[in-house]
Design a protein around this motif. Structure first.
Motif, PDB file in Angstrom:
ATOM      1  N   GLU A 277       0.820  -1.206  -0.238  1.00 30.79           N
ATOM      2  CA  GLU A 277       0.350   0.126  -0.103  1.00 30.79           C
ATOM      3  C   GLU A 277       0.927   1.137  -0.034  1.00 30.79           C
ATOM      4  O   GLU A 277       0.495   2.079  -0.425  1.00 30.79           O
ATOM      5  CB  GLU A 277      -0.718  -0.133   1.318  1.00 30.79           C
ATOM      6  N   ASN A 278       2.197   1.126   0.312  1.00 34.25           N
ATOM      7  CA  ASN A 278       2.557   2.507   0.645  1.00 34.25           C
ATOM      8  C   ASN A 278       3.687   2.366  -0.386  1.00 34.25           C
ATOM      9  O   ASN A 278       3.240   3.642  -1.607  1.00 34.25           O
ATOM     10  CB  ASN A 278       3.733   2.378   1.877  1.00 34.25           C
ATOM     11  N   MET A 281       1.100   3.727  -2.807  1.00 31.68           N
ATOM     12  CA  MET A 281       0.035   5.298  -2.738  1.00 31.68           C
ATOM     13  C   MET A 281       1.055   6.555  -2.887  1.00 31.68           C
ATOM     14  O   MET A 281       1.453   7.211  -3.264  1.00 31.68           O
ATOM     15  CB  MET A 281       0.485   5.610  -0.611  1.00 31.68           C
ATOM     16  N   ARG A 282       3.181   6.098  -3.053  1.00 39.95           N
ATOM     17  CA  ARG A 282       4.122   6.883  -3.490  1.00 39.95           C
ATOM     18  C   ARG A 282       3.987   6.714  -5.479  1.00 39.95           C
ATOM     19  O   ARG A 282       4.269   7.808  -5.460  1.00 39.95           O
ATOM     20  CB  ARG A 282       5.394   6.371  -3.150  1.00 39.95           C
ATOM     21  N   PRO A 285       0.098   9.347  -5.186  1.00 36.76           N
ATOM     22  CA  PRO A 285      -0.573  10.052  -4.313  1.00 36.76           C
ATOM     23  C   PRO A 285      -1.913  10.418  -4.237  1.00 36.76           C
ATOM     24  O   PRO A 285      -2.200  10.331  -3.215  1.00 36.76           O
ATOM     25  CB  PRO A 285       0.641  11.026  -3.942  1.00 36.76           C
ATOM     26  N   ALA A 287      -5.697  10.085  -3.789  1.00 36.26           N
ATOM     27  CA  ALA A 287      -6.368   9.395  -2.927  1.00 36.26           C
ATOM     28  C   ALA A 287      -7.378   8.830  -3.760  1.00 36.26           C
ATOM     29  O   ALA A 287      -7.648   7.333  -4.160  1.00 36.26           O
ATOM     30  CB  ALA A 287      -6.998   9.126  -1.762  1.00 36.26           C
ATOM     31  N   ARG A 290      -6.444   6.616  -6.901  1.00 34.75           N
ATOM     32  CA  ARG A 290      -5.269   5.460  -6.130  1.00 34.75           C
ATOM     33  C   ARG A 290      -6.678   5.055  -6.270  1.00 34.75           C
ATOM     34  O   ARG A 290      -6.441   3.140  -7.377  1.00 34.75           O
ATOM     35  CB  ARG A 290      -4.885   5.758  -5.483  1.00 34.75           C
TER      36      ARG A 290
END
Length: 426
Positions: A277-278, A281-282, A285, A287, A290
């Motif tokens: 998940e990290n 997210m990168r 970014p 939301a 994503r």
């Protein structure tokens, strides 16, 4: 070199998750992937390829798509780097009846009987002080049989063949040799590290496990079977990596290989942890974007399946007993122990059909408990549609497991085609 020969080399060189990730890291660097440190800021570019590791035992590798990520989605393959084994305890030294022994802890659901009467080597990671007093980390692999867990002779246990219960505390400590003096285990590790060309002043701590020194090999009259340690699940890590490196496309592709699946996946490096998940997210970014991206993505969780054993055929549902060398297996469970759906299964079946590959299905007997994989965990954590598949094998969680040669080649082909899909259904 054939796919199976490359697989054998990878397995023999990967006695622990640390070694497996280091070997995958080397292959990715050789293929032009850029390594990223999680502690640094990332500047990701379209159509570029990257990877990152965590704790040296989990790895995520990916290709950014040429198009907008939110619109194209990701084709993801997941596997795990760990296998059931015997790990050395923190204060392991035992000196009994003039023999050096080490206390061990059972990691995961080990099939214990096959560990007896085998030449065992030791490998893992050491955390040390170098000659300047700085903390450092080094992989270590004895690469030779330094220990054995001898069976008790049948003359001393006439009921052994009727079912001998194995006490993990008293019956598993391996024998390393004979001496009148106690063993200094950390000194032994420091000496072995020096033999491997690395000098340290002190071994502070370690994560070490024993492994079978017998290497991977093909067996059978026609060499149709493949035997090795750690097929569950380094075989899937290998197939996912092969497919990623083989895929010739500008699509968004990702491979994640997590540690700690065999003990529940709940760790910083496990599938229930935040590593994947990290990374996502990168990569994206925003939301909302994503969520759009994940809706257009799919995860294939690759973890081996139980092939029907001819001596124990009654342990399978008669209609769902996968055969070795009859194709990859879609794993299904109504109670969500596997994450496969009719949609994700259909996508895989069509890919296999286009590749000329047969597909099998596994459903556990309705009166037996079902195992699980990282598939349901990843699906629940990310909300991404997921499929559970695997190569059928014998002897899961044994020190030596068996799979089919043709299944390895066929599954790599289907995974490669999956990575190259232009689009996925929302």
């Amino acid at each position: 070199m054939t796919v199976v020969n490359r697989l054998a080399q990878f397995l023999d060189a990967s006695p622990t998750p640390f070694h497996a990730v280091e070997n995958m890291r080397a292959a990715l660097l050789s293929a032009g992937f850029q390594e990223l440190n999680e502690a640094d800021a990332w500047d990701l570019k379209a159509a570029q390829r990257y990877f990152t590791t965590r704790n040296g035992a989990s790895i995520v590798a990916w290709q950014m798509p040429a198009d907008a990520l939110a619109e194209s989605g990701l084709r993801m393959v997941g596997a795990h780097t760990d296998s059931p084994c015997l790990k050395v305890k923190p204060k392991p030294e035992l000196h009994q009846q003039g023999y050096w022994q080490l206390g061990v802890e059972v990691y995961g659901g080990v099939l214990l009987n096959p560990w007896f009467d085998r030449g065992l080597a030791l490998a893992g990671r050491l955390t040390c002080l170098d000659e300047g007093g700085a903390l450092c980390h080094h992989l270590i692999d004895f690469k030779r049989a330094i220990a054995v867990i001898p069976n008790l002779a049948i003359h001393l246990d006439r009921e052994a063949n009727s079912g001998r219960a194995i006490n993990a505390q008293t019956m598993l400590p391996p024998i390393l040799g004979q001496s009148d003096q106690a063993l200094d285990f950390r000194a032994l590790l420091r000496e072995e590290l020096a033999r491997q060309g690395v000098v340290v002043s002190e071994v502070i701590d370690y994560e070490l496990s024993f492994y079978d020194t017998q290497g991977a090999e093909t067996v059978g009259l026609n060499n149709e079977l493949f035997m090795s340690a750690r097929l569950d699940n380094l075989l899937s890590c290998f197939m996912g990596l092969e497919a990623l490196l083989n895929a010739d496309a500008k699509t968004g592709m990702l491979l994640v290989c997590n540690d700690h699946e065999e003990v529940g996946s709940m760790s910083a490096t496990g599938a229930q942890g935040p590593m994947l998940e990290n990374v996502l997210m990168r990569m994206l970014p925003d939301a909302e974007q994503r969520i759009c991206m994940l809706t257009r993505s799919m995860m294939i969780s690759a973890d081996n399946a139980h092939g029907i054993h001819p001596n124990f055929a009654d342990r399978h549902d008669a209609n769902h007993g996968p055969l070795l060398n009859a194709g990859p297996v879609i794993k299904l469970n109504a109670n969500q122990r596997y994450a496969s759906t009719d949609v994700t299964s259909a996508i895989f079946k069509l890919l296999a059909r286009d590749a000329g590959v047969s597909v099998q299905e596994f459903v556990v007997r309705s009166d037996m408990a079902c195992g699980s994989t990282i598939g349901p965990i990843t699906s629940a954590e990310l909300g991404v549609k997921t499929l559970d598949i695997g190569v059928p094998q014998f002897g899961m969680h044994s020190i030596r497991e068996t799979a089919g040669v043709q299944d390895v080649e066929a599954t790599v082909e289907v995974l490669t085609r999956f990575y190259q899909l232009d689009s996925l259904p929302a």
